[in-house]
Design a protein around this motif. Structure first.
Motif: not given
Length: 291
Positions: A48-56, A70-78, A92-94
């Protein structure tokens, strides 16, 4: 818990494995788990973290900037914003995240939002099809995430059934009459359903037999009803019969019909009988349904 290899991560994120390793070493992100044997693997949370990073990253944010979150910030940004040119990737990510967590409410909500924003056809073509491609569900089924196959396919099947039911019934048409089916022991029906939707939307007359259909059932129908084309979709081969042999058999059994084949096993066909046409891509399928 699912366990993913670096090759799975490459396929699901669209970013090369060696790039992920470089980012892991340089920025300390996407760090895999380790078994007692010291073998590396990625779990659901990693994915899930990788999908968020790749989306951004695919959305234009530099990896050095992403690594500063940080992890929470990546989630929020995504979750922030939906730039039009990157909207499909967001959906697709969702859907991928919802599938990983078996989160039906999130999957349904995302699917419904996509239908509202881009419409049924584009949702299937530009979101659901690449989504299935990424996680190996149905059309390219390599079972990367086997537990999620039934979860996702049942929801998609329901949505497609509603879309099909909303189309007008074709009573009189100058276009082709097509018998649509998947061969005996072929149980992947979602691609067939979508072809059915496209054919009906383009005002073709379709007799839909569904999946796992023996040829003698089609032969019985031929004796009672008139039709022009037969279209079958073949994803897997559970009969131990080569696809080429099936094409040869159906061509001889129905020599007067125009036979159309689609699906992954099209690539096994090296000799094409004169009454057979191969649809080798989604573009070929779209073209055929619009003719």
């Amino acid at each position: 818990m699912n366990q993913f290899t670096i090759k799975d991560i490459e396929n699901l994120s669209g970013i090369k494995a060696h790039t992920w390793r470089i980012w892991e070493q340089r920025y300390g992100i996407a760090v895999p788990q380790r078994k007692d044997s010291n073998h590396r693997y990625y779990d659901n949370e990693n994915l899930k973290q990788i999908l968020r990073i790749s989306y951004l990253y695919h959305g234009g944010i530099k990896i050095s900037k992403i690594a500063s979150f940080n992890g929470d910030e990546i989630r929020v940004k995504a979750m922030e914003g939906l730039p039009l040119e990157n909207g499909n990737e967001y959906y697709i990510k969702e859907l991928l995240e919802a599938s990983i967590d078996l989160d039906e409410e999130r999957f349904e909500r995302t699917f419904q939002e996509a239908l509202k924003v881009v419409g049924t056809e584009n949702t299937i073509l530009k979101i659901i099809h690449p989504f299935q491609d990424k996680i190996g569900v149905l059309w390219l089924t390599d079972h990367v995430i086997p537990a999620q196959e039934h979860f996702t396919s049942n929801i998609i099947r329901r949505k497609l059934a509603v879309a099909i039911d909303s189309l007008p019934v074709i009573k009189e048409t100058n276009k082709k009459h097509i018998v649509l089916f998947a061969p005996e022991k072929e149980h992947h029906e979602l691609p067939l359903q979508f072809i059915y939707y496209l054919l009906r939307k383009n005002k073709n007359k379709v007799t839909y037999f569904g999946s796992n259909v023996p040829l003698d059932a089609i032969d019985t129908f031929r004796q009672n009803k008139s039709f022009d084309h037969m279209l079958f979709h073949l994803v897997t081969n559970l009969t131990n019969k080569h696809a080429q042999d099936y094409v040869k058999e159906i061509s001889k059994l129905f020599p007067e019909k125009k036979i159309v084949m689609s699906g992954m096993l099209v690539r096994q066909i090296t000799h094409v009988p004169s009454n057979v046409r191969l649809l080798k891509s989604m573009d070929d399928i779209l073209k055929f349904t619009e003719e």
